[in-house]
Write a protein that holds these residues in place. Structure first.
Motif, mmCIF file in Angstrom:
data_model
loop_
_atom_site.group_PDB
_atom_site.id
_atom_site.type_symbol
_atom_site.label_atom_id
_atom_site.label_comp_id
_atom_site.label_asym_id
_atom_site.label_seq_id
_atom_site.Cartn_x
_atom_site.Cartn_y
_atom_site.Cartn_z
ATOM 1 N N ASN A 216 0.809 -1.217 0.000
ATOM 2 C CA ASN A 216 0.000 0.000 0.000
ATOM 3 C C ASN A 216 0.844 1.270 0.000
ATOM 4 O O ASN A 216 0.349 2.350 -0.329
ATOM 5 C CB ASN A 216 -0.952 0.021 1.198
ATOM 6 C CG ASN A 216 -0.252 -0.221 2.509
ATOM 7 O OD1 ASN A 216 0.160 -1.354 2.773
ATOM 8 N ND2 ASN A 216 -0.105 0.806 3.332
ATOM 9 N N PHE B 29 -5.433 4.401 2.083
ATOM 10 C CA PHE B 29 -5.159 3.092 1.484
ATOM 11 C C PHE B 29 -6.441 2.278 1.372
ATOM 12 O O PHE B 29 -6.632 1.278 2.069
ATOM 13 C CB PHE B 29 -4.102 2.354 2.311
ATOM 14 C CG PHE B 29 -2.829 3.120 2.499
ATOM 15 C CD1 PHE B 29 -2.221 3.774 1.433
ATOM 16 C CD2 PHE B 29 -2.229 3.205 3.749
ATOM 17 C CE1 PHE B 29 -1.045 4.487 1.603
ATOM 18 C CE2 PHE B 29 -1.050 3.908 3.938
ATOM 19 C CZ PHE B 29 -0.450 4.552 2.853
ATOM 20 N N ASP C 134 -7.376 0.368 -0.921
ATOM 21 C CA ASP C 134 -7.210 -0.954 -1.543
ATOM 22 C C ASP C 134 -6.913 -2.056 -0.534
ATOM 23 O O ASP C 134 -6.842 -3.233 -0.918
ATOM 24 C CB ASP C 134 -6.074 -0.916 -2.579
ATOM 25 C CG ASP C 134 -6.487 -0.219 -3.862
ATOM 26 O OD1 ASP C 134 -7.699 -0.038 -4.073
ATOM 27 O OD2 ASP C 134 -5.594 0.145 -4.651
ATOM 28 N N CYS C 135 -6.734 -1.694 0.724
ATOM 29 C CA CYS C 135 -6.402 -2.692 1.747
ATOM 30 C C CYS C 135 -7.661 -3.372 2.276
ATOM 31 O O CYS C 135 -7.922 -3.415 3.497
ATOM 32 C CB CYS C 135 -5.611 -2.035 2.873
ATOM 33 S SG CYS C 135 -4.000 -1.428 2.359
#
Length: 265
Positions: free
Chosen positions: A111, A170, A172-173
């Motif tokens: 990330n 972040f 996308d985590c």
């Protein structure tokens, strides 16, 4: 405010000490057979590399990280194990040949790479056909209590702190974006798994002191504050954190792990 990653000792006290139990669970989940060639991308202070050496019986492990300071800590941590070598490098342009590794892994680093897609494409490039590509990142939105407690308190005192919160930065985590990232890179048999470990602090100082080391977004924010505002944040955290009768602080840390198999021929 940029993220600072250079001092290995400070990072170990902050997040690094919780990396090893996550790495152990991650490797059990991957279940890679012995004698394989491993690449650890964003190896940092060497927690995952060390765990591969002790738990996966590899032929060799190469660790790559952009921070010379972290690599120095990793070399000291690993000692004289000839199976491990370390190189300075960027995840988006790995300094290793095509299809040179049976397992390409990354722990708590993806990330922080600006634009993860080129990095995952590089993971695929350097993985041998049939090899494993895998990573894990913290669940910043909900499951990483050390940071969730911190940013909730920081934002209560300073709305501008919300812009630095990893949960916002972040996105996308999470399971769906991670699975999509792996699938879009052409990997097969993609799976996502939650890994949760206890993070028990001996007391408030054990929790708070690492935030004074300046390594990472939250400590960087703490060190940007004047003494009055830093004290206010410290005392709000002291009042909010759960406390056992013995003074210890029981928290948990959850990571999301993703794996896939290279189908390149």
């Amino acid at each position: 405010m940029g993220d600072v990653w250079s001092a290995g000792d400070a990072y170990e006290g902050y997040i690094g000490r919780w990396s090893r139990p996550v790495a152990e669970a991650f490797l059990r989940w991957l279940d890679v057979t012995a004698g394989r060639r491993w690449l650890d991308v964003g190896c940092g202070t060497g927690a995952l590399t060390e765990t591969v050496l002790t738990a996966a019986d590899p032929e060799r492990v190469v660790g790559v990280d952009p921070s010379e300071g972290f690599l120095a800590h990793a070399r000291e941590r690993i000692g004289g194990d000839a199976r491990a070598t370390f190189q300075v490098g960027d995840a988006r342009s790995l300094p290793v040949p095509d299809q040179g590794f049976d397992a390409v892994v990354s722990g708590l680093a993806l990330n922080f790479v600006p634009g993860p897609r080129p990095a995952v494409a590089e993971f695929v490039r350097v993985t041998a056909p049939g090899g494993v590509v895998a990573a894990y990142v913290w669940d910043y939105a909900e499951g990483m209590a050390i940071l969730r407690c911190f940013w909730d308190a920081a934002t209560a005192l300073d709305q501008a702190a919300a812009e630095l919160d990893e949960a916002r930065r972040f996105t996308d985590c999470r399971p769906e974006p991670l699975a999509r990232l792996w699938t879009d890179a052409g990997l097969g048999d993609v799976a996502v798994q939650a890994i949760e470990v206890p993070t028990v602090f001996s007391g408030f100082d054990d929790y708070w002191r690492p935030f004074l080391g300046g390594q990472g977004p939250a400590p960087g924010y703490v060190m940007s504050l004047d003494e009055e505002h830093r004290r206010a944040l410290r005392e709000l955290l002291r009042a909010r954190l759960p406390l056992r009768p013995d003074g210890s602080i029981p928290l948990t840390a959850k990571a999301w792990a993703v794996r896939g198999r290279s189908e390149a021929q």
